[in-house]
Write a protein that holds these residues in place. Structure first.
Motif, PDB file in Angstrom:
ATOM      1  N   ARG A  56      42.562  48.346  17.221  1.00 28.49           N
ATOM      2  CA  ARG A  56      41.846  49.645  17.420  1.00 28.49           C
ATOM      3  C   ARG A  56      41.578  49.928  18.784  1.00 28.49           C
ATOM      4  O   ARG A  56      41.143  49.047  19.597  1.00 28.49           O
ATOM      5  N   ASN A  57      41.799  51.288  19.007  1.00 28.54           N
ATOM      6  CA  ASN A  57      41.498  51.747  20.379  1.00 28.54           C
ATOM      7  C   ASN A  57      40.162  52.333  20.681  1.00 28.54           C
ATOM      8  O   ASN A  57      39.546  53.034  19.677  1.00 28.54           O
ATOM      9  N   THR A  58      39.422  52.074  21.616  1.00 30.40           N
ATOM     10  CA  THR A  58      38.333  52.813  22.125  1.00 30.40           C
ATOM     11  C   THR A  58      38.520  53.484  23.404  1.00 30.40           C
ATOM     12  O   THR A  58      38.932  52.784  24.354  1.00 30.40           O
ATOM     13  N   LYS A  59      38.392  54.821  23.378  1.00 31.19           N
ATOM     14  CA  LYS A  59      38.614  55.473  24.608  1.00 31.19           C
ATOM     15  C   LYS A  59      37.259  55.543  25.483  1.00 31.19           C
ATOM     16  O   LYS A  59      36.212  55.892  24.966  1.00 31.19           O
ATOM     17  N   LEU A  60      37.381  54.813  26.763  1.00 30.87           N
ATOM     18  CA  LEU A  60      36.088  54.706  27.595  1.00 30.87           C
ATOM     19  C   LEU A  60      36.000  56.085  28.606  1.00 30.87           C
ATOM     20  O   LEU A  60      34.917  56.567  28.626  1.00 30.87           O
ATOM     21  N   LEU A  61      37.138  56.469  28.972  1.00 30.74           N
ATOM     22  CA  LEU A  61      36.899  57.705  29.945  1.00 30.74           C
ATOM     23  C   LEU A  61      38.285  58.458  29.335  1.00 30.74           C
ATOM     24  O   LEU A  61      39.321  58.272  29.328  1.00 30.74           O
ATOM     25  N   ASP A  62      37.966  60.006  29.044  1.00 30.35           N
ATOM     26  CA  ASP A  62      38.890  60.838  28.799  1.00 30.35           C
ATOM     27  C   ASP A  62      39.472  61.779  29.781  1.00 30.35           C
ATOM     28  O   ASP A  62      40.559  62.146  29.996  1.00 30.35           O
ATOM     29  N   ARG A  63      38.865  61.658  31.037  1.00 29.08           N
ATOM     30  CA  ARG A  63      39.373  62.411  32.349  1.00 29.08           C
ATOM     31  C   ARG A  63      39.096  61.335  33.412  1.00 29.08           C
ATOM     32  O   ARG A  63      37.845  60.896  33.645  1.00 29.08           O
ATOM     33  N   VAL A  64      40.069  60.838  33.972  1.00 37.17           N
ATOM     34  CA  VAL A  64      39.842  59.981  35.246  1.00 37.17           C
ATOM     35  C   VAL A  64      40.049  61.003  36.498  1.00 37.17           C
ATOM     36  O   VAL A  64      41.105  61.610  36.594  1.00 37.17           O
ATOM     37  N   ASP A  65      39.020  60.882  37.324  1.00 37.51           N
ATOM     38  CA  ASP A  65      39.434  61.380  38.849  1.00 37.51           C
ATOM     39  C   ASP A  65      39.946  60.480  39.653  1.00 37.51           C
ATOM     40  O   ASP A  65      39.367  59.505  40.092  1.00 37.51           O
ATOM     41  N   GLY A  66      41.135  60.950  40.252  1.00 33.88           N
ATOM     42  CA  GLY A  66      41.902  59.834  41.043  1.00 33.88           C
ATOM     43  C   GLY A  66      42.747  58.946  40.125  1.00 33.88           C
ATOM     44  O   GLY A  66      43.002  58.921  38.950  1.00 33.88           O
ATOM     45  N   ARG A  67      43.223  57.769  40.922  1.00 35.21           N
ATOM     46  CA  ARG A  67      44.077  56.775  39.973  1.00 35.21           C
ATOM     47  C   ARG A  67      43.420  55.595  39.791  1.00 35.21           C
ATOM     48  O   ARG A  67      43.035  55.104  41.002  1.00 35.21           O
ATOM     49  N   ILE A  68      43.224  54.936  38.833  1.00 32.18           N
ATOM     50  CA  ILE A  68      42.675  53.617  38.694  1.00 32.18           C
ATOM     51  C   ILE A  68      43.724  52.671  39.145  1.00 32.18           C
ATOM     52  O   ILE A  68      44.957  52.622  38.418  1.00 32.18           O
ATOM     53  N   SER A  69      43.612  51.879  40.076  1.00 32.87           N
ATOM     54  CA  SER A  69      44.842  50.807  40.488  1.00 32.87           C
ATOM     55  C   SER A  69      44.479  49.504  40.159  1.00 32.87           C
ATOM     56  O   SER A  69      45.315  48.662  40.209  1.00 32.87           O
ATOM     57  N   ASN A  70      43.266  49.062  39.599  1.00 37.05           N
ATOM     58  CA  ASN A  70      42.904  47.820  39.157  1.00 37.05           C
ATOM     59  C   ASN A  70      41.617  47.699  38.454  1.00 37.05           C
ATOM     60  O   ASN A  70      40.839  48.462  38.492  1.00 37.05           O
ATOM     61  N   MET A  71      41.616  46.693  37.570  1.00 37.50           N
ATOM     62  CA  MET A  71      40.473  46.377  36.702  1.00 37.50           C
ATOM     63  C   MET A  71      40.080  45.184  36.491  1.00 37.50           C
ATOM     64  O   MET A  71      41.238  44.233  36.427  1.00 37.50           O
ATOM     65  N   ILE A  72      38.756  44.571  36.320  1.00 34.08           N
ATOM     66  CA  ILE A  72      38.710  43.129  36.067  1.00 34.08           C
ATOM     67  C   ILE A  72      37.403  43.227  35.156  1.00 34.08           C
ATOM     68  O   ILE A  72      36.503  43.935  35.542  1.00 34.08           O
ATOM     69  N   TYR A  73      37.299  42.238  34.162  1.00 34.23           N
ATOM     70  CA  TYR A  73      36.141  42.140  33.401  1.00 34.23           C
ATOM     71  C   TYR A  73      35.213  40.887  34.324  1.00 34.23           C
ATOM     72  O   TYR A  73      35.731  40.098  34.678  1.00 34.23           O
ATOM     73  N   SER A  74      33.876  41.097  33.947  1.00 32.91           N
ATOM     74  CA  SER A  74      33.068  40.068  34.256  1.00 32.91           C
ATOM     75  C   SER A  74      33.432  38.766  33.753  1.00 32.91           C
ATOM     76  O   SER A  74      34.051  38.871  32.424  1.00 32.91           O
ATOM     77  N   ALA A  75      33.046  37.547  33.897  1.00 29.28           N
ATOM     78  CA  ALA A  75      33.098  36.406  33.464  1.00 29.28           C
ATOM     79  C   ALA A  75      32.775  36.255  32.016  1.00 29.28           C
ATOM     80  O   ALA A  75      33.525  35.598  31.103  1.00 29.28           O
ATOM     81  N   ASP A  76      31.569  36.887  31.536  1.00 30.43           N
ATOM     82  CA  ASP A  76      31.085  36.858  30.072  1.00 30.43           C
ATOM     83  C   ASP A  76      31.794  38.187  29.325  1.00 30.43           C
ATOM     84  O   ASP A  76      31.468  38.252  28.232  1.00 30.43           O
TER      85      ASP A  76
END
Length: 85
Positions: A56-76
């Motif tokens: 199952r997908n959950t949309k967090l953002l419907d419109r992104v301003d700019g380009r997302i180049s990297n993502m990381i989760y916190s340790a928990d």
């Protein structure tokens, strides 16, 4: 190169699971949660998280301003940090 626009998760033996049948935009960044239960992916216009057990997908953002180049989760796994321009 594949042209069917599917988002696939491959195992080491070449088997795969289709996570998204049709990704509408180019995928710019991905991140697995520390427990490997979720996969976040950012496209040109959206940020979504997939529960890998239920697919199952959950949309967090419907419109992104700019380009997302990297993502990381916190340790928990409670926070998803997103970096872009």
């Amino acid at each position: 190169a594949y042209t069917d626009k599917q988002l696939r998760l491959y195992s080491h033996d070449g088997e795969y699971t289709v996570l998204v049948d049709e990704v509408r935009w180019q995928i710019d960044a991905i991140a697995f949660s520390p427990d490997s239960k979720q996969l976040a992916y950012a496209t040109t216009n959206e940020l979504e998280v997939i529960n890998l057990a239920s697919k199952r997908n959950t949309k967090l953002l419907d419109r992104v301003d700019g380009r997302i180049s990297n993502m990381i989760y916190s340790a928990d796994g409670s926070v998803l940090t997103v970096v872009g321009n």
